[in-house]
Design a protein around this motif. Structure first.
Motif, PDB file in Angstrom:
ATOM      1  N   ASN A 139       0.838  -1.198   0.000  1.00  0.00           N
ATOM      2  CA  ASN A 139       0.000   0.000   0.000  1.00  0.00           C
ATOM      3  C   ASN A 139       0.869   1.243   0.000  1.00  0.00           C
ATOM      4  O   ASN A 139       0.905   2.003   0.969  1.00  0.00           O
ATOM      5  CB  ASN A 139      -0.937  -0.002   1.215  1.00  0.00           C
ATOM      6  CG  ASN A 139      -2.022  -1.055   1.101  1.00  0.00           C
ATOM      7  OD1 ASN A 139      -2.603  -1.233   0.039  1.00  0.00           O
ATOM      8  ND2 ASN A 139      -2.280  -1.756   2.180  1.00  0.00           N
ATOM      9  N   ARG A 140       1.597   1.422  -1.072  1.00  0.00           N
ATOM     10  CA  ARG A 140       2.444   2.604  -1.212  1.00  0.00           C
ATOM     11  C   ARG A 140       1.573   3.770  -1.667  1.00  0.00           C
ATOM     12  O   ARG A 140       0.980   3.748  -2.745  1.00  0.00           O
ATOM     13  CB  ARG A 140       3.570   2.342  -2.219  1.00  0.00           C
ATOM     14  CG  ARG A 140       4.482   3.542  -2.428  1.00  0.00           C
ATOM     15  CD  ARG A 140       5.598   3.223  -3.398  1.00  0.00           C
ATOM     16  NE  ARG A 140       6.539   2.275  -2.800  1.00  0.00           N
ATOM     17  CZ  ARG A 140       7.595   1.786  -3.454  1.00  0.00           C
ATOM     18  NH1 ARG A 140       7.813   2.136  -4.718  1.00  0.00           N
ATOM     19  NH2 ARG A 140       8.415   0.948  -2.860  1.00  0.00           N
ATOM     20  N   LEU A 141       1.494   4.783  -0.835  1.00  0.00           N
ATOM     21  CA  LEU A 141       0.599   5.919  -1.059  1.00  0.00           C
ATOM     22  C   LEU A 141       1.405   7.162  -1.422  1.00  0.00           C
ATOM     23  O   LEU A 141       2.336   7.526  -0.709  1.00  0.00           O
ATOM     24  CB  LEU A 141      -0.229   6.188   0.210  1.00  0.00           C
ATOM     25  CG  LEU A 141      -1.029   7.498   0.259  1.00  0.00           C
ATOM     26  CD1 LEU A 141      -2.089   7.528  -0.836  1.00  0.00           C
ATOM     27  CD2 LEU A 141      -1.668   7.676   1.640  1.00  0.00           C
ATOM     28  N   LEU A 142       1.027   7.804  -2.515  1.00  0.00           N
ATOM     29  CA  LEU A 142       1.587   9.096  -2.897  1.00  0.00           C
ATOM     30  C   LEU A 142       0.558  10.179  -2.603  1.00  0.00           C
ATOM     31  O   LEU A 142      -0.578  10.106  -3.080  1.00  0.00           O
ATOM     32  CB  LEU A 142       1.963   9.119  -4.378  1.00  0.00           C
ATOM     33  CG  LEU A 142       2.443  10.475  -4.927  1.00  0.00           C
ATOM     34  CD1 LEU A 142       3.707  10.953  -4.216  1.00  0.00           C
ATOM     35  CD2 LEU A 142       2.649  10.400  -6.439  1.00  0.00           C
TER      36      LEU A 142
ATOM     37  N   THR B 173       5.222  11.987  -0.188  1.00  0.00           N
ATOM     38  CA  THR B 173       4.510  13.235  -0.473  1.00  0.00           C
ATOM     39  C   THR B 173       5.251  14.045  -1.528  1.00  0.00           C
ATOM     40  O   THR B 173       6.477  14.012  -1.627  1.00  0.00           O
ATOM     41  CB  THR B 173       4.346  14.101   0.792  1.00  0.00           C
ATOM     42  OG1 THR B 173       5.633  14.431   1.314  1.00  0.00           O
ATOM     43  CG2 THR B 173       3.552  13.366   1.855  1.00  0.00           C
ATOM     44  N   HIS B 174       4.465  14.776  -2.286  1.00  0.00           N
ATOM     45  CA  HIS B 174       5.018  15.739  -3.246  1.00  0.00           C
ATOM     46  C   HIS B 174       4.186  17.004  -3.168  1.00  0.00           C
ATOM     47  O   HIS B 174       2.953  16.950  -3.269  1.00  0.00           O
ATOM     48  CB  HIS B 174       4.991  15.191  -4.674  1.00  0.00           C
ATOM     49  CG  HIS B 174       5.342  16.232  -5.699  1.00  0.00           C
ATOM     50  ND1 HIS B 174       6.623  16.707  -5.862  1.00  0.00           N
ATOM     51  CD2 HIS B 174       4.556  16.925  -6.572  1.00  0.00           C
ATOM     52  CE1 HIS B 174       6.636  17.622  -6.806  1.00  0.00           C
ATOM     53  NE2 HIS B 174       5.392  17.778  -7.251  1.00  0.00           N
ATOM     54  N   LEU B 175       4.857  18.143  -2.968  1.00  0.00           N
ATOM     55  CA  LEU B 175       4.184  19.434  -2.912  1.00  0.00           C
ATOM     56  C   LEU B 175       4.232  20.053  -4.301  1.00  0.00           C
ATOM     57  O   LEU B 175       5.274  20.528  -4.747  1.00  0.00           O
ATOM     58  CB  LEU B 175       4.848  20.345  -1.881  1.00  0.00           C
ATOM     59  CG  LEU B 175       4.940  19.766  -0.465  1.00  0.00           C
ATOM     60  CD1 LEU B 175       5.626  20.746   0.476  1.00  0.00           C
ATOM     61  CD2 LEU B 175       3.556  19.413   0.055  1.00  0.00           C
ATOM     62  N   TYR B 176       3.102  20.045  -4.978  1.00  0.00           N
ATOM     63  CA  TYR B 176       3.109  20.420  -6.393  1.00  0.00           C
ATOM     64  C   TYR B 176       3.243  21.922  -6.622  1.00  0.00           C
ATOM     65  O   TYR B 176       3.524  22.351  -7.743  1.00  0.00           O
ATOM     66  CB  TYR B 176       1.867  19.876  -7.101  1.00  0.00           C
ATOM     67  CG  TYR B 176       0.539  20.211  -6.465  1.00  0.00           C
ATOM     68  CD1 TYR B 176      -0.024  21.473  -6.551  1.00  0.00           C
ATOM     69  CD2 TYR B 176      -0.180  19.221  -5.779  1.00  0.00           C
ATOM     70  CE1 TYR B 176      -1.242  21.758  -5.987  1.00  0.00           C
ATOM     71  CE2 TYR B 176      -1.401  19.495  -5.210  1.00  0.00           C
ATOM     72  CZ  TYR B 176      -1.936  20.762  -5.310  1.00  0.00           C
ATOM     73  OH  TYR B 176      -3.150  21.051  -4.735  1.00  0.00           O
ATOM     74  N   ASP B 177       3.031  22.747  -5.596  1.00  0.00           N
ATOM     75  CA  ASP B 177       3.172  24.198  -5.787  1.00  0.00           C
ATOM     76  C   ASP B 177       4.285  24.784  -4.927  1.00  0.00           C
ATOM     77  O   ASP B 177       4.305  25.973  -4.646  1.00  0.00           O
ATOM     78  CB  ASP B 177       1.853  24.904  -5.485  1.00  0.00           C
ATOM     79  CG  ASP B 177       1.412  24.738  -4.026  1.00  0.00           C
ATOM     80  OD1 ASP B 177       2.043  23.930  -3.304  1.00  0.00           O
ATOM     81  OD2 ASP B 177       0.441  25.394  -3.615  1.00  0.00           O
TER      82      ASP B 177
ATOM     83  N   ARG C 155       6.108   8.887 -11.474  1.00  0.00           N
ATOM     84  CA  ARG C 155       6.998   7.938 -12.138  1.00  0.00           C
ATOM     85  C   ARG C 155       8.098   7.430 -11.208  1.00  0.00           C
ATOM     86  O   ARG C 155       8.557   6.294 -11.349  1.00  0.00           O
ATOM     87  CB  ARG C 155       7.590   8.609 -13.376  1.00  0.00           C
ATOM     88  CG  ARG C 155       6.527   8.865 -14.442  1.00  0.00           C
ATOM     89  CD  ARG C 155       6.931   9.882 -15.473  1.00  0.00           C
ATOM     90  NE  ARG C 155       5.804  10.154 -16.384  1.00  0.00           N
ATOM     91  CZ  ARG C 155       5.790  11.158 -17.259  1.00  0.00           C
ATOM     92  NH1 ARG C 155       6.814  12.007 -17.332  1.00  0.00           N
ATOM     93  NH2 ARG C 155       4.742  11.326 -18.044  1.00  0.00           N
ATOM     94  N   GLU C 156       8.492   8.258 -10.264  1.00  0.00           N
ATOM     95  CA  GLU C 156       9.550   7.852  -9.324  1.00  0.00           C
ATOM     96  C   GLU C 156       8.999   6.947  -8.225  1.00  0.00           C
ATOM     97  O   GLU C 156       9.573   5.902  -7.906  1.00  0.00           O
ATOM     98  CB  GLU C 156      10.202   9.083  -8.703  1.00  0.00           C
ATOM     99  CG  GLU C 156      11.269   8.753  -7.670  1.00  0.00           C
ATOM    100  CD  GLU C 156      11.864   9.989  -7.031  1.00  0.00           C
ATOM    101  OE1 GLU C 156      12.581   9.838  -6.024  1.00  0.00           O
ATOM    102  OE2 GLU C 156      11.606  11.115  -7.521  1.00  0.00           O
ATOM    103  N   VAL C 157       7.871   7.322  -7.633  1.00  0.00           N
ATOM    104  CA  VAL C 157       7.318   6.584  -6.491  1.00  0.00           C
ATOM    105  C   VAL C 157       6.643   5.280  -6.942  1.00  0.00           C
ATOM    106  O   VAL C 157       6.678   4.274  -6.237  1.00  0.00           O
ATOM    107  CB  VAL C 157       6.337   7.470  -5.702  1.00  0.00           C
ATOM    108  CG1 VAL C 157       5.649   6.679  -4.591  1.00  0.00           C
ATOM    109  CG2 VAL C 157       7.064   8.682  -5.119  1.00  0.00           C
TER     110      VAL C 157
END
Length: 336
Positions: free
Chosen positions: A5-8, A34-38, A80-82
């Protein structure tokens, strides 16, 4: 061996709530990324943000395409990385359709969680219909979404009970933490003018020259004010003051502050009677419908510390039992 259960989490950069969401999902067994898109992390990037986006917007130009371009590249790279099994998008109105197409082409279950009324976002019904699951903190939006054929669920905000925050001295003042809106300014000005000790925190209130630059100048009310507080210090400030104000604008959803103030054991004065859906008025929370009623409630708190202390304890207990971000993570997990 990778987790099942890899969650992005694709989130805006706002008071590190992405960290809080990730911690909540980890509590229920997810491996989170997590990725902060802004996000504009460095000083040069923040200056670029001012020049590229904020200045043109203040001059009336639409920067939607530019914001989508910036957000799109980072979000696609993160996907693509996660290589996630699941995706949670918070707000997400600046994400280009390419991001959603990438998620769909990979067959990844995704939930969009809106923590603002849709009218204050760039979302339109035709775009929301193609998203498999939409959650919102606004019950009215959820009702409207369903009428539009959008798969929508109501998931309110919550309290990050996992965050550690500092101990400090008790300060007998009325606090407000948040953006400066006319209704908030009017209530604080009235209380201050009648001799109540008040203090408001945030860049729109602060007289510090750095905050004037960040907010493009402008007048400030003649009220005691402090700079922005990070979440840990905001929690401590609410807990350690006499009472904290939770004043809404044209919102039907309840902000994070509603659950955070109760969760830290603050005396919360909320301007909405329908908060009774979450907390019992006069036992767990105090409500007011006018500045006169706000003054009366503050006077009660000052006159009876024992009664006030019981409200603090009950508010915190109710929050830990029902309204943490872990509770909300469980609700979101049912939607994938």
């Amino acid at each position: 061996m990778r987790a099942a259960n890899r969650l992005l989490i694709l989130s805006p950069a706002f008071h590190d709530y992405d960290v809080a969401f990730a911690a909540a999902f980890e509590q229920i067994g997810y491996e989170t990324h997590t990725h902060l898109y802004d996000r504009f992390a460095s000083l040069p990037q923040k200056v670029k943000n001012k020049v590229r986006f904020e200045l043109p917007e203040r001059l009336g130009r639409d920067t939607t395409a530019l914001r989508e371009e910036h957000a799109n590249a980072g979000a696609l790279a993160a996907l693509r990385e996660v290589k996630p099994d699941l995706v949670l998008v918070v707000k997400g109105d600046v994400l280009h359709p390419n991001v959603w197409q990438e998620i769909a082409s990979r067959g990844i279950p995704v939930v969009l969680w809106l923590w603002d009324e849709v009218r204050r976002t760039r979302w339109q019904p035709d775009r929301l219909r193609v998203i498999p699951s939409v959650a919102s903190y606004s019950a009215l939006d959820v009702e409207a979404f369903r009428a539009e054929g959008i798969n929508a669920s109501y998931v309110p905000m919550g309290f990050d009970h996992l965050l550690e925050f500092p101990n400090g001295p008790v300060v007998p003042e009325i606090t407000h933490i948040g953006a400066r809106y006319p209704k908030r300014e009017a209530i604080l000005t009235d209380l201050y003018g009648r001799g109540f000790r008040v203090k408001s925190y945030g860049r729109d209130w602060s007289h510090d020259v750095r905050d004037r630059l960040r907010t493009w100048g402008g007048d400030r009310p003649e009220l005691p004010a402090g700079r922005d507080l990070d979440r840990a210090n905001a929690y401590a400030t609410m807990r350690d003051c006499l009472a904290t104000l939770n004043i809404h604008g044209d919102q039907d959803g309840f902000t994070m502050r509603t659950f955070e103030a109760a969760g830290v054991g603050a005396i919360q004065l909320c301007d909405r009677a329908d908060v009774a859906d979450y907390y019992e008025p006069d036992r767990e929370i105090l409500t007011f419908g006018s500045t006169d009623e706000a003054r009366e409630q503050i006077s009660r708190v000052q006159a009876d510390p024992t009664w006030a202390g019981a409200i603090r304890d009950r508010a915190r207990s109710r929050t830990l039992a029902e309204h943490t971000l872990v509770h909300r993570a469980r609700a979101i997990a049912q939607l994938w």
